[in-house]
Design an enzyme around this catalytic site. Structure first.
Site, PDB file in Angstrom:
ATOM      1  NE  ARG A  55       0.970  -5.142   3.298  1.00 54.87           N
ATOM      2  CZ  ARG A  55       2.165  -5.455   2.796  1.00 54.87           C
ATOM      3  NH1 ARG A  55       3.106  -4.529   2.651  1.00 54.87           N
ATOM      4  NH2 ARG A  55       2.446  -6.677   2.437  1.00 54.87           N
ATOM      5  CE1 TYR A 108     -22.295   4.478   4.196  1.00 57.13           C
ATOM      6  CE2 TYR A 108     -20.598   2.894   3.599  1.00 57.13           C
ATOM      7  CZ  TYR A 108     -20.995   4.195   3.816  1.00 57.13           C
ATOM      8  OH  TYR A 108     -20.099   5.218   3.653  1.00 57.13           O
ATOM      9  CE  LYS A 205     -20.614   6.451  10.054  1.00 53.50           C
ATOM     10  NZ  LYS A 205     -19.462   6.438   9.144  1.00 53.50           N
TER      11      LYS A 205
END
Ligand SMILES: Cc1ncc(COP(=O)(O)O)c(C=O)c1O
Length: 385
Positions: A55, A108, A205
C-alpha cells in the site's frame, strides 16, 4: 521534435537491471508485503529504502511512477487505482476546512462534484469560472483561496486555459495549482514547465491505452508529492495494483506512437466534420477555427483524439445518427484503440434548454473507414446539405 525523441526513448528504453535478472520488461511484484531475514534488518527498512508493504510502495508501481515523472518533467509521481483516486488525493492534499477553491467550469463531472458538492461537508467552498477568461479567474480569488484547479483542454468542449498566466497569477497569491492533463498526455503538454504545481492524469485513458486497466497519477515536486504520499495515498489507500502498473508500463511503450496516430486520425475527421454545412460547431483545438487555436499551438506540441460537434437541438435525429454508426462504439471513455461515440450536452442558461453535443473519440482505425462510417450514418439519419 527533439523533445519528442527523448520521450520515445524514455518509454522504450530501460537500462539493464540486475535486480530483475536482466528482465527486459519490469516484472510484476504481486506481493502485498515484503519480509526480512532479521528484526535488525526490518528496523533499518526505511533508511535502506527496503520495501515493506505494497500500500505504501511496490517495485512495479514505483517503476511506472519513475517513468511518468520523467515524462512530465516532474521530480516525483505517485500512482492511484483510478484517475478520480488521483484527483481526490491531489485536491485533499491542498485544502483544509475553511478554504476556498477556484475551479474551471468545464471540468470533468465527478471532479466538479467532489469540489462543488462533496467538499462542502468539510467546510471547503468552490467557485466555478470560465477558464478561458483569466480576469474571471482572478476575480473569483478570495483571501482564503488555496487552490486553482484546471483542466486544459477540457474533455467535452475543449476549452483551454493559459497555463503560464494561470500559474503566475496563482503563485503571486500563494495559491496552489492542479491541472488534469489527461486530454493532451505528457507527450503533448507538460504543465509543470509553466509553473503549475501538480499534474494529474487518468491513466485509464491514453497511458494504459488498451481499455483494459484503470489508474491515475499525481506528478509534482518532491515536497508536494511527499506530503501526498504520507497522507492521502497511504491513509485513503486508493493505490494502484502492481499488475495494473505493469500493463500501464506496457501501454507507455507505444504512447508516443499511438498519440501520433490518434492526432492524425482526429485531424482528418475534424476537417471532414468542419466541411459539413449541416453541423453547427466542430470543436477540436487542432482546427484553426478553434477560438483558442493560437494558445493551443503555443502551449501544446500536439493534439489528442477527442473532439465534439453540435447539430441543432433535435436529439432524436442525433440518436438515429449514433445508432447507425458501426466503427464507433457507444461508450463514455476514451484513450483506447477503439473509436467511441457518446451523446452528451452543453449546459446553457436558462436551464432546461441544454444543447446536445456528440463526442467522438478517434481510435487507431483507418481514418478513411471512420469517415465513411460517419458519412453513411449522417445520410441515413436524414442530415443533408
Ligand atoms: C478528463 C478526465 N479526467 C479524469 C477522469 C477520471 O478518470 P478515472 O475514470 O480513471 O477515474 C476522466 C474519466 O473519464 C476524465 O475524462
Amino acid at each position: 521534435m527533439g523533445e519528442r525523441r527523448i520521450q520515445h526513448s524514455l518509454v522504450t528504453h530501460d537500462e539493464h537491471d540486475d535486480r530483475h535478472y536482466g528482465a527486459v520488461h519490469v516484472p510484476v511484484y504481486d506481493s502485498s508485503l515484503f519480509t526480512f531475514p532479521s528484526v535488525a534488518k526490518m528496523d533499518r527498512a526505511d533508511e535502506e529504502g527496503s520495501y515493506t508493504y505494497s500500500r505504501g510502495n511496490n517495485p512495479t508501481v514505483n517503476e511506472l511512477e519513475r517513468k511518468l515523472a520523467l515524462l512530465e518533467g516532474g521530480e516525483r509521481a505517485r500512482c492511484f487505482a483510478t484517475g478520480m483516486g488521483a484527483i481526490s488525493a491531489a485536491v485533499l492534499s491542498v485544502v483544509r476546512a475553511g478554504d476556498h477553491i477556484v475551479c474551471v467550469n468545464q471540468v470533468y463531472g465527478p471532479a466538479k462534484r467532489l469540489m462543488g458538492e462533496y467538499l462542502q461537508r468539510y467546510g471547503v467552498e468552490t467557485d466555478f469560472v470560465d477558464g478561458s477568461d483569466l480576469m474571471a479567474i482572478e476575480a473569483a480569488i478570495r483571501p482564503n483561496t488555496k487552490l486553482l484547479y484546471l483542466e486544459s483542454p477540457s474533455s467535452l468542449l475543449f476549452e483551454l486555459q493559459n497555463l503560464k498566466a494561470c500559474a503566475e497569477l496563482a503563485r503571486r497569491q500563494g495559491i496552489r495549482t492542479i491541472i488534469d492533463n489527461t486530454w493532451a498526455t505528457p507527450c503533448y503538454q507538460n504543465p509543470l514547465k509553466y509553473g503549475i504545481d501538480m499534474v494529474v492524469h487518468s491513466l485509464t485513458k491514453y497511458a494504459g491505452g488498451h481499455s483494459d486497466a484503470m489508474g491515475g497519477v499525481v506528478i509534482g515536486s518532491e515536497q508536494l508529492i511527499g506530503e501526498l504520499d504520507r497522507n492521502e495515498l497511504v491513509l485513503l489507500g486508493a493505490v494502484m495494483q502492481p499488475q495494473v502498473a505493469a500493463l500501464v508500463v506496457r501501454g507507455l511503450r507505444t504512447l508516443p506512437l499511438r498519440m501520433e496516430r490518434h492526432q492524425n486520425g482526429a485531424m482528418a475527421v475534424a476537417a471532414y466534420l468542419a466541411s459539413l454545412p449541416f453541423l453547427d460547431r466542430v470543436r477540436y483545438p487542432g482546427l484553426p477555427s478553434h477560438p483558442q487555436h493560437q494558445l493551443a499551438e503555443e502551449q501544446m506540441s500536439g493534439y489528442g483524439g477527442l473532439l465534439s460537434f453540435e447539430a441543432g437541438l433535435d436529439r432524436e435525429k442525433l440518436i438515429r445518427f449514433i445508432d447507425q454508426l458501426t466503427y464507433f462504439r457507444i461508450g463514455f471513455s476514451w484513450g483506447g484503440y477503439e473509436s467511441l461515440v457518446s451523446l452528451q450536452e452543453r449546459i446553457v442558461d436558462p436551464p432546461g434548454r441544454n444543447v446536445p453535443v456528440v463526442r467522438l473519440y478517434i481510435g487507431l482505425e483507418e481514418p478513411g473507414d471512420l469517415i465513411r462510417d460517419l458519412t453513411a450514418a449522417f445520410q441515413s439519419a436524414g442530415f443533408h446539405d
